[in-house]
Write a protein that holds these residues in place. Structure first.
Motif, PDB file in Angstrom:
ATOM      1  N   ALA A   5       0.814  -1.329   0.005  1.00 33.02           N
ATOM      2  CA  ALA A   5       0.033  -0.080   0.117  1.00 33.02           C
ATOM      3  C   ALA A   5       0.853   1.400  -0.071  1.00 33.02           C
ATOM      4  O   ALA A   5       1.887   1.161   0.630  1.00 33.02           O
ATOM      5  CB  ALA A   5      -0.963   0.011   1.097  1.00 33.02           C
ATOM      6  N   THR A   6       0.225   2.147  -0.545  1.00 30.96           N
ATOM      7  CA  THR A   6       0.643   3.461  -0.657  1.00 30.96           C
ATOM      8  C   THR A   6      -0.322   4.472  -0.580  1.00 30.96           C
ATOM      9  O   THR A   6      -1.589   4.420  -1.218  1.00 30.96           O
ATOM     10  CB  THR A   6       1.502   4.207  -2.017  1.00 30.96           C
ATOM     11  N   HIS A   7      -0.270   5.181   0.600  1.00 32.63           N
ATOM     12  CA  HIS A   7      -1.818   6.246   0.876  1.00 32.63           C
ATOM     13  C   HIS A   7      -1.306   7.349   1.232  1.00 32.63           C
ATOM     14  O   HIS A   7      -1.016   7.244   2.521  1.00 32.63           O
ATOM     15  CB  HIS A   7      -2.779   5.255   1.746  1.00 32.63           C
ATOM     16  N   ARG A   8      -1.565   8.421   0.540  1.00 31.34           N
ATOM     17  CA  ARG A   8      -1.350  10.025   1.195  1.00 31.34           C
ATOM     18  C   ARG A   8       0.001  10.060   1.863  1.00 31.34           C
ATOM     19  O   ARG A   8       0.324  10.241   2.860  1.00 31.34           O
ATOM     20  CB  ARG A   8      -2.344  10.261   2.035  1.00 31.34           C
ATOM     21  N   GLY A   9       1.071   9.420   1.207  1.00 35.74           N
ATOM     22  CA  GLY A   9       2.546   9.452   1.755  1.00 35.74           C
ATOM     23  C   GLY A   9       2.774   8.237   2.770  1.00 35.74           C
ATOM     24  O   GLY A   9       3.914   8.186   3.423  1.00 35.74           O
ATOM     25  N   ALA A  10       1.832   7.414   3.164  1.00 33.10           N
ATOM     26  CA  ALA A  10       2.088   6.171   3.795  1.00 33.10           C
ATOM     27  C   ALA A  10       2.422   4.905   2.983  1.00 33.10           C
ATOM     28  O   ALA A  10       1.575   4.529   2.660  1.00 33.10           O
ATOM     29  CB  ALA A  10       0.662   5.919   4.841  1.00 33.10           C
ATOM     30  N   GLU A  11       3.640   4.811   2.928  1.00 32.94           N
ATOM     31  CA  GLU A  11       3.917   3.647   2.342  1.00 32.94           C
ATOM     32  C   GLU A  11       4.625   2.566   2.986  1.00 32.94           C
ATOM     33  O   GLU A  11       5.329   2.966   3.824  1.00 32.94           O
ATOM     34  CB  GLU A  11       5.092   4.010   1.332  1.00 32.94           C
ATOM     35  N   ILE A  12       4.007   1.363   2.869  1.00 32.61           N
ATOM     36  CA  ILE A  12       4.377   0.292   3.646  1.00 32.61           C
ATOM     37  C   ILE A  12       4.556  -0.969   2.696  1.00 32.61           C
ATOM     38  O   ILE A  12       3.947  -1.072   1.767  1.00 32.61           O
ATOM     39  CB  ILE A  12       3.367   0.167   4.837  1.00 32.61           C
ATOM     40  N   ASP A  13       5.428  -1.783   2.985  1.00 32.99           N
ATOM     41  CA  ASP A  13       5.679  -2.909   2.007  1.00 32.99           C
ATOM     42  C   ASP A  13       4.634  -3.907   1.951  1.00 32.99           C
ATOM     43  O   ASP A  13       4.171  -4.516   1.100  1.00 32.99           O
ATOM     44  CB  ASP A  13       6.797  -4.004   2.466  1.00 32.99           C
ATOM     45  N   LEU A  14       3.896  -4.204   3.183  1.00 29.94           N
ATOM     46  CA  LEU A  14       2.726  -5.140   3.101  1.00 29.94           C
ATOM     47  C   LEU A  14       1.809  -4.733   4.065  1.00 29.94           C
ATOM     48  O   LEU A  14       2.115  -4.453   5.391  1.00 29.94           O
ATOM     49  CB  LEU A  14       3.523  -6.543   3.378  1.00 29.94           C
ATOM     50  N   ILE A  15       0.476  -5.016   3.837  1.00 34.96           N
ATOM     51  CA  ILE A  15      -0.540  -4.798   4.880  1.00 34.96           C
ATOM     52  C   ILE A  15      -1.238  -6.175   4.941  1.00 34.96           C
ATOM     53  O   ILE A  15      -1.716  -6.735   3.983  1.00 34.96           O
ATOM     54  CB  ILE A  15      -1.613  -3.678   4.715  1.00 34.96           C
ATOM     55  N   LEU A  16      -1.690  -6.601   6.030  1.00 32.06           N
ATOM     56  CA  LEU A  16      -2.416  -7.700   6.222  1.00 32.06           C
ATOM     57  C   LEU A  16      -3.652  -7.401   7.070  1.00 32.06           C
ATOM     58  O   LEU A  16      -3.700  -6.678   8.093  1.00 32.06           O
ATOM     59  CB  LEU A  16      -1.506  -8.824   7.505  1.00 32.06           C
ATOM     60  N   SER A  17      -4.884  -8.029   6.802  1.00 32.04           N
ATOM     61  CA  SER A  17      -6.065  -7.748   7.249  1.00 32.04           C
ATOM     62  C   SER A  17      -6.337  -8.945   8.012  1.00 32.04           C
ATOM     63  O   SER A  17      -6.660 -10.080   7.434  1.00 32.04           O
ATOM     64  CB  SER A  17      -7.157  -7.383   6.259  1.00 32.04           C
ATOM     65  N   LEU A  18      -6.268  -9.105   9.382  1.00 28.68           N
ATOM     66  CA  LEU A  18      -6.500 -10.085  10.297  1.00 28.68           C
ATOM     67  C   LEU A  18      -7.639  -9.851  11.345  1.00 28.68           C
ATOM     68  O   LEU A  18      -7.432  -8.910  12.161  1.00 28.68           O
ATOM     69  CB  LEU A  18      -5.187 -10.778  10.897  1.00 28.68           C
ATOM     70  N   GLY A  19      -8.792 -10.622  11.324  1.00 29.06           N
ATOM     71  CA  GLY A  19      -9.785 -10.411  12.338  1.00 29.06           C
ATOM     72  C   GLY A  19     -10.308  -9.251  12.314  1.00 29.06           C
ATOM     73  O   GLY A  19     -10.550  -8.478  13.460  1.00 29.06           O
ATOM     74  N   GLY A  20     -10.265  -8.249  10.965  1.00 27.30           N
ATOM     75  CA  GLY A  20     -10.981  -7.092  11.034  1.00 27.30           C
ATOM     76  C   GLY A  20      -9.882  -5.868  11.506  1.00 27.30           C
ATOM     77  O   GLY A  20     -10.146  -4.732  11.516  1.00 27.30           O
ATOM     78  N   ARG A  21      -8.634  -6.198  11.713  1.00 30.30           N
ATOM     79  CA  ARG A  21      -7.494  -5.259  11.900  1.00 30.30           C
ATOM     80  C   ARG A  21      -6.430  -5.505  11.112  1.00 30.30           C
ATOM     81  O   ARG A  21      -6.357  -6.349  10.394  1.00 30.30           O
ATOM     82  CB  ARG A  21      -7.005  -5.601  13.357  1.00 30.30           C
ATOM     83  N   MET A  22      -6.016  -3.965  10.618  1.00 28.10           N
ATOM     84  CA  MET A  22      -4.920  -4.151   9.749  1.00 28.10           C
ATOM     85  C   MET A  22      -3.529  -4.047  10.489  1.00 28.10           C
ATOM     86  O   MET A  22      -3.519  -3.364  11.502  1.00 28.10           O
ATOM     87  CB  MET A  22      -5.140  -2.901   9.108  1.00 28.10           C
ATOM     88  N   TYR A  23      -2.582  -4.769   9.826  1.00 31.76           N
ATOM     89  CA  TYR A  23      -1.188  -4.836  10.390  1.00 31.76           C
ATOM     90  C   TYR A  23      -0.164  -4.742   9.173  1.00 31.76           C
ATOM     91  O   TYR A  23      -0.471  -5.127   8.104  1.00 31.76           O
ATOM     92  CB  TYR A  23      -0.794  -6.344  10.840  1.00 31.76           C
TER      93      TYR A  23
END
Length: 84
Positions: A5-23
């Protein structure tokens, strides 16, 4: 579910969605990872619960309340990526 993901300057290599939460997962080649502005932005803008910074070192430690540095070898031994 996972994605990069890249979102409004927030670049991160990988996002995991687990149990309704984002990591977030950030991969670094350095032996001493540091907090980056993009990690702060990802936590704030995307609303990440936690960020794991994977690196080639041996020691597991916290960079910030929501950010933990995790040795790459942890993944090889099926240890939890996000500790409690």
């Amino acid at each position: 579910m996972f994605f990069w993901a890249t979102h409004r300057g927030a670049e991160i290599d990988l996002i995991l969605s687990l149990g309704g939460r984002m990591y977030g997962v950030e991969c670094k080649r350095t032996g001493a990872p540091r907090m980056t502005p993009s990690m702060h932005n990802a936590i704030d803008d995307i609303g990440l619960e936690r960020v794991a910074v994977i690196y080639p070192g041996q020691k597991r430690y916290r960079l910030a309340e929501q950010v933990e540095v995790v040795p790459l070898q942890t993944l090889a031994f099926a240890e939890p990526l996000f500790s409690r």
